[in-house]
Motif scaffolding. Structure first.
Motif, short mmCIF file in Angstrom:
data_model
loop_
_atom_site.label_atom_id
_atom_site.label_comp_id
_atom_site.label_asym_id
_atom_site.label_seq_id
_atom_site.Cartn_x
_atom_site.Cartn_y
_atom_site.Cartn_z
N LEU A 7 0.85 -1.18 0.00
CA LEU A 7 0.00 0.00 0.00
C LEU A 7 0.89 1.23 0.00
O LEU A 7 1.93 1.25 0.64
N HIS A 10 -0.68 7.26 0.43
CA HIS A 10 -1.97 7.90 0.13
C HIS A 10 -3.13 6.93 0.36
O HIS A 10 -4.20 7.35 0.82
N THR A 11 -2.95 5.66 0.06
CA THR A 11 -4.00 4.67 0.28
C THR A 11 -4.27 4.49 1.78
O THR A 11 -5.42 4.43 2.22
N ARG A 14 -6.15 7.44 2.94
CA ARG A 14 -7.53 7.34 2.49
C ARG A 14 -8.34 6.40 3.39
O ARG A 14 -9.46 6.68 3.77
N CYS A 89 -7.01 -1.61 6.33
CA CYS A 89 -5.76 -1.51 5.56
C CYS A 89 -5.27 -2.90 5.13
O CYS A 89 -4.87 -3.10 3.98
N VAL A 92 -7.73 -4.28 2.46
CA VAL A 92 -7.50 -3.60 1.18
C VAL A 92 -6.24 -4.14 0.51
O VAL A 92 -6.20 -4.35 -0.71
N SER A 93 -5.21 -4.38 1.30
CA SER A 93 -3.98 -4.94 0.76
C SER A 93 -4.17 -6.38 0.27
O SER A 93 -3.75 -6.74 -0.82
N LYS A 98 -8.21 -1.01 -5.19
CA LYS A 98 -7.48 0.18 -5.65
C LYS A 98 -8.31 1.45 -5.62
O LYS A 98 -7.82 2.52 -5.27
N SER A 99 -9.57 1.36 -6.02
CA SER A 99 -10.37 2.57 -6.20
C SER A 99 -10.85 3.14 -4.88
O SER A 99 -11.10 2.40 -3.91
N THR A 100 -10.99 4.44 -4.85
CA THR A 100 -11.53 5.11 -3.66
C THR A 100 -12.95 4.65 -3.38
O THR A 100 -13.35 4.51 -2.21
N ILE A 103 -12.81 1.29 -1.54
CA ILE A 103 -12.33 1.49 -0.17
C ILE A 103 -13.42 2.15 0.68
O ILE A 103 -13.66 1.75 1.83
#
Length: 511
Positions: A7, A10-11, A14, A89, A92-93, A98-100, A103
């Motif tokens: 990651l 910025h991710t 976010r 986190c 997501v990993s 990837k997209s906002t 998330i």
């Protein structure tokens, strides 16, 4: 560390910003009010350490020492938010979201749901404990997936999660199945997919065995025994007199029953939205199998993993032989992350209008569910606030009656409070709040005998000398005590054998 997480900074930012936004929007009322009720009235949690050890949650007392034995609501909220953000986190990993949008939807479903609403409204003292257990389960899966020999150390994290709160083992099982499907959709060979599944199975079984051994050691060291209460682990593994086949079927079906009748605002529409999310996820799953030309053996393994997901999310139901409640079903809401992942994968592989439309509909449905959960959470927290105020009013009047009894000396005269306010003729359902009964329909913060003690001592700070458990039980069973009229009758307080007996509800005992 971020490199290992795969990651970027910025991710991570976010994830934590979106987590905080969705989490505090739904629960900030609870963190800025008192509203302690039911079990959470034991505000000094150091008094509960032996009880939690007897339930097999032996790491809770250690965690409380680090956090503080007093569960200050805003501190609990900050910690819970931190743990959820860290867990997201990892998720997501693992799923490479990837997209906002993906998330944000993941944060929405994991920060506002029936489990967290019940935790905030009724079990605020354990809200951060639950989320730490979730984080450790997610970390267990992450360690197994990302480190070559991580599967050897991952059981330790799963054991720690179980030692905080056992129900979050289901979140680890569900995440492992998501990774099996991810491997299949990524073009892995059937052999590699099976290897992923076997590593996951090893971690789950090893974690459970390690936990069982740790519980046994802790009980021996503390000279305690496992609790035999309904939600204990004393009978785990014993299926005498139980139809295992029927239990397996019920375990698989139960998540769908909850999906059909969600504990939230606009329940019928929320049920349609929930089924819609999974239907759209199934559409995206079929599209990915077709477009990526997944081999038949790999596709069958992926389908098998998907079919096992309801059972995995509800594994605690099977282990406990059918005992389940809302605080134990967080994995049901984690399941919503899977269609989010499928939709992102399908959208990234195809720009076809049906896929884009399916993803847009899914996002709308999830945001609608978040809105329903948002409304329910704030309504429940308001209810708890009102219950707390009602209890303050009644208990203050009860104390006034006690102090009018001749010979009563506050802090010295032994006192036995018999009955419960919830059984009192004063108790009533607040008009308009009936739809929140699935979270408990008591009219007062005190719900059983011990909570009367906690309210007087820890909320009012009143020096009442309450009799011990055995004395209270014997008194409550006496006919002359049962004959005492209940509060608000003026004769609700009576001296019996040197003990001031105060009857606040119908005859009976509840512990």
């Amino acid at each position: 560390m971020l490199k290992r997480l795969r990651l970027d900074r910025h991710t991570v930012v976010r994830v934590f910003l979106l987590t905080a936004l969705f989490f505090f929007a739904a629960h900030v009322y609870r963190f800025t009010s008192i509203g302690f009720t039911h079990d959470s009235l034991l505000i000094n949690q150091s008094d509960d350490r032996f009880s939690q050890i007897s339930f097999g949650r032996f790491l809770q007392p250690l965690y409380w020492k680090l956090r503080g034995d007093i569960p200050a609501p805003f501190l609990v909220g900050m910690l819970a938010c931190l743990y959820i953000g860290a867990a997201i986190c990892l998720i997501v990993s693992l799923l490479e979201l990837k997209s906002t949008l993906s998330i944000a939807l993941t944060c929405a479903v994991l920060t506002a749901n029936a489990t967290l609403t019940l935790s905030g409204g009724t079990y605020i003292s354990w809200m951060d404990v639950y989320m730490l257990a979730f984080l450790l389960s997610a970390a267990c899966v992450f360690l197994c997936a990302r480190w070559r020999f991580g599967f050897l150390a991952a059981p330790l994290l799963l054991c720690a999660s179980l030692a905080l709160y056992q129900s979050y083992v289901s979140t680890a099982a569900l995440l492992f199945l998501m990774l099996v499907v991810k491997a299949a959709l990524g073009g892995a060979s059937p052999h590699a997919i099976l290897r992923t599944a076997l590593k996951a199975l090893f971690v789950l079984l090893a974690g459970l065995c390690l936990y069982a051994a740790a519980v046994s050691m802790v009980l021996r060291a503390t000279r305690m025994t496992l609790s035999t209460a309904q939600n204990s682990i004393a009978d785990v593994g014993r299926f005498e007199g139980v139809s295992v086949l029927r239990l397996i079927i019920d375990t698989w079906l139960y998540p769908f029953r909850c999906l059909r009748a969600p504990e939230t605002h606009l329940s019928r529409f929320a049920a349609l939205a929930g089924f819609g999310v999974f239907a759209l996820g199934a559409f995206c799953f079929a599209a990915l199998l077709r477009v990526r030309r997944i081999s038949l053996p790999a596709a069958l393994l992926a389908i098998l993993a998907v079919l096992l997901m309801p059972f995995a999310a509800n594994a605690v139901y099977f282990i406990s032989k059918g005992f389940i409640h809302t605080a134990m079903i967080y994995a049901f809401f984690l399941a919503f992350v899977f269609p989010i992942y499928l939709a992102e994968q399908a959208a990234g592989h195809s720009a076809a209008k049906p896929v884009r439309g399916a993803r847009a509909l899914m996002a709308a449905a999830i945001l609608f569910l978040y809105g329903c959960n948002f409304v329910t959470a704030h309504q429940l927290y308001l209810r708890r606030d009102l219950e707390f105020q009602s209890t303050l009013s009644v208990m203050t009047r009860v104390i006034d009656r006690m102090e009018q009894v001749k010979g009563y000396d506050p802090g010295y005269t032994p006192v036995a409070i018999v009955g419960n306010l919830s059984d009192s003729r004063l108790s009533m359902e607040r008009p308009g709040f009936e739809h929140l009964s699935m979270y408990g329909s008591n009219s007062y913060a005190v719900t059983y005998t011990e909570t009367n003690t906690w309210y007087l001592w820890q909320v009012l700070g009143y020096p009442v000398n309450l009799v011990d458990f055995d004395t209270h039980r014997k008194l409550a069973l006496r006919e002359d005590v049962r004959a005492i009229p209940a509060f608000p009758d003026r004769d609700c307080c009576r001296m019996i054998d040197g003990v001031l007996v105060v009857r606040i509800g119908v005859p009976g005992i509840s512990y």
